[in-house]
Write a protein that holds these residues in place. Structure first.
Motif, short mmCIF file in Angstrom:
data_model
loop_
_atom_site.label_atom_id
_atom_site.label_comp_id
_atom_site.label_asym_id
_atom_site.label_seq_id
_atom_site.Cartn_x
_atom_site.Cartn_y
_atom_site.Cartn_z
N TRP A 41 6.63 22.59 51.79
CA TRP A 41 7.44 22.79 52.98
C TRP A 41 8.81 22.15 52.75
CZ3 TRP A 41 9.51 19.71 57.05
CH2 TRP A 41 10.03 20.49 58.10
N VAL A 42 9.85 22.93 52.97
CA VAL A 42 11.21 22.48 52.65
C VAL A 42 11.96 22.16 53.95
CG1 VAL A 42 13.33 23.11 51.43
CG2 VAL A 42 11.15 24.06 50.66
N HIS A 43 12.53 20.96 54.01
CA HIS A 43 13.23 20.53 55.24
C HIS A 43 14.46 21.36 55.53
CE1 HIS A 43 11.22 16.62 56.09
NE2 HIS A 43 10.81 16.84 54.86
N GLY A 44 15.26 21.59 54.49
CA GLY A 44 16.50 22.37 54.68
C GLY A 44 16.27 23.81 54.25
N PRO A 45 17.35 24.56 54.04
CA PRO A 45 17.19 25.96 53.62
C PRO A 45 16.73 26.11 52.18
CG PRO A 45 19.50 25.45 54.19
CD PRO A 45 18.75 24.19 54.31
#
Ligand SMILES: Cc1cc2nc3c(=O)[nH]c(=O)nc-3n(C[C@H](O)[C@H](O)[C@H](O)COP(=O)(O)OP(=O)(O)OC[C@H]3O[C@@H](n4cnc5c(N)ncnc54)[C@H](O)[C@@H]3O)c2cc1C
Ligand SMILES: NC(=O)C1=CN([C@@H]2O[C@H](COP(=O)(O)OP(=O)(O)OC[C@H]3O[C@@H](n4cnc5c(N)ncnc54)[C@H](OP(=O)(O)O)[C@@H]3O)[C@@H](O)[C@H]2O)C=CC1
Ligand SMILES: O=C(O)C(=O)Cc1c[nH]c2ccccc12
Length: 408
Positions: free
Chosen positions: A15-19
């Motif tokens: 899961w990636v916090h930013g784009p």
């Protein structure tokens, strides 16, 4: 970045916090840097093993930028002052390496995005590579207008006795010394490859099946592109095109007698409307005039030893080089109706940078690196505004994890 254990038996899921940015060419780097500048982290996925793989692997040795450097800078960081007006590809690559390091951009290499789809049930983009899954609220498409070489299927090609290559694997005319070479296509690649072949004593025959605009790269000591940009601030497009053609005709004479017919639409209007780039001449035209580069009409068929042309001529060739351009690869992996079947945003410039549900595109403007800069700045501002709001809502990795587990 957090991990989730969706489908434990198959692919690991991150899961990636930013784009998530797909592609680490100039456009991906520019978007990442502009985001970093606004405090937004991003994850760059790159299928190759380096940044700017188009420039590092798929271009010929003699390539230089054909627009002056001020029109090819990425946002936030200019070229070193000691670079020449038209930097070489090595200089451009070294600039991009400094750029990536200045903004601490560390792409994940060897990650070829095979599918990307918005999941409305959780509000995330599900992005899959050959060995990983990623999730993010935002996806930025930066895989470029030139992702895949285009090679037309010509009758008889399978019979040809010699090497057949695309310009994306052409390095230098040294490999074609003293050969008769058929070059199919007369864009900037076709013209420059022909010129390079001449300087290695090869004999290029260039296929020009259609109309083409050839402009001198410079007019009165100024870059033609710069002159056009300056004039466009004051005069209508068609008048600027008329002026460019007047100077081109004065410089070259009538190119029609050389087999290079001009389109009815002017060069900048044609670029804006169709994306077809005018040739900015760096010497090929004088080799056409001396007869060293021979202009041929369309090919009827490829034969075992050469080619038959539509005007009835037949010639023998040692090699064939396709200078027939490139296409986007977006339709093969992105599920979204934001792009056309050709893999370009449906909404034309300057509004093609933003889609729905956190989808963005950078570098699909048909306006070269200037278009990249314009997109990257707008995308970073748009996402930074949402990122702040998103952070404030304190949605944590843990919560996202729960959403995912509910889904699977
Ligand atoms: C020979 C040549 C010369 C040019 N010269 C100029 C010039 O002088 N000035 C100018 O303004 N423009 C020029 N252009 C236009 C050119 O398109 C831009 O310079 C620039 O490279 C575009 O950057 P980009 O990042 O959008 O695309 P690219 O440079 O093509 O980068 C896209 C990246 O995405 C990666 N990628 C693709 N698909 C996937 C996937 N599915 N998953 C993960 N990664 C993926 C690729 O490996 C690549 O590294 C030139 C183009 C060519 C071909
Ligand atoms: N120094 C630089 O900065 C350089 C920049 N570039 C840029 O890279 C991009 C790609 O350029 P390029 O690789 O030249 O590709 P382009 O798409 O610009 O040109 C392709 C050429 O191939 C021709 N063609 C396509 N299919 C066929 C066919 N079946 N038979 C005959 N001819 C055919 C096209 O003709 P038609 O018009 O009839 O379709 C056109 O002349 C451009 O934006 C260009 O400006 C490229 C090289 C150097
Ligand atoms: O080199 C390219 O492919 C470019 O797209 C650069 C470019 C953008 N706009 C132009 C107009 C005329 C010639 C080149 C370009």
């Amino acid at each position: 970045m957090g991990t989730c254990r969706e489908e434990e038996t198959t692919l690991k899921c991150v899961w990636v916090h930013g784009p998530i940015i797909v592609g680490a060419g100039p456009s991906g780097l520019a978007a990442s840097a502009c985001l970093a500048d606004k405090g937004v982290p991003s994850l760059l996925l790159e299928k190759s093993n380096c940044i700017a793989s188009l420039w590092q692997y798929k271009t010929y040795d003699r390539l230089t930028l054909h627009l002056p450097k001020q029109f090819c800078e990425l946002p936030l960081m200019g070229f070193p002052a000691d670079f020449p007006k038209y930097p070489s590809k090595e200089q451009f690559v070294s600039y991009m390496e400094s750029y990536a390091s200045r903004y601490s951009i560390e792409p994940r290499f060897g990650q070829s995005v095979e599918s990307a789809e918005f999941d409305p049930s959780c509000g995330f983009w599900r992005v899959r590579t050959q060995d990983m899954k990623y999730l993010s609220r935002w996806i930025i498409i930066a895989t470029g207008e030139n992702a895949e070489p285009v090679v037309p299927d010509m009758q008889g090609m399978d019979k040809f006795h010699g090497p057949v290559i695309h310009t994306s694997v052409y390095k230098s005319g040294a490999e074609f010394r003293n050969q008769n070479v058929l070059v199919v296509g007369c864009g900037n690649s076709g013209m420059e490859v022909c010129l390079d072949l001449c300087s290695h004593n090869a004999s290029p025959h260039m296929v020009v099946r259609n109309t083409v605009h050839v402009l001198p790269r410079e007019m009165f000591g100024y870059s033609t592109f710069g002159v056009a940009m300056a004039l466009l601030k004051w005069f209508p497009l068609r008048l600027v095109d008329k002026f460019l053609l007047l100077v081109a005709n004065f410089t070259f004479g009538n190119t029609e007698r050389l087999g290079l017919r001009r389109p009815k639409t002017g060069p900048i209007e044609l670029k804006n409307v169709t994306g077809k780039t005018p040739v900015l001449d760096v010497g090929a035209l004088s080799q056409i005039k001396t007869g060293k580069i021979k202009v041929m009409e369309g090919v009827r068929e490829i034969t075992r030893r050469g080619a038959k042309f539509i005007d009835g001529q037949e010639k023998e060739f040692d090699s064939i080089i396709f200078a027939t351009g490139y296409k986007s690869n977006v339709p093969s992996w992105l599920k979204s109706d934001f792009f056309t079947e050709q893999g370009m945003p449906k909404t034309p410039f300057p509004n093609g940078w933003k889609g729905d549900n956190g989808l963005y595109s950078v570098g699909f403007t048909r306006r070269g690196l200037l278009g990249t800069t314009s997109d990257a700045i707008k995308i970073a501002k748009d996402i930074a505004d949402q990122h702040m709001a998103f952070k404030d809502a304190k949605i944590t990795t843990y919560n996202a994890h729960i959403v995912l587990q509910k889904k699977s």
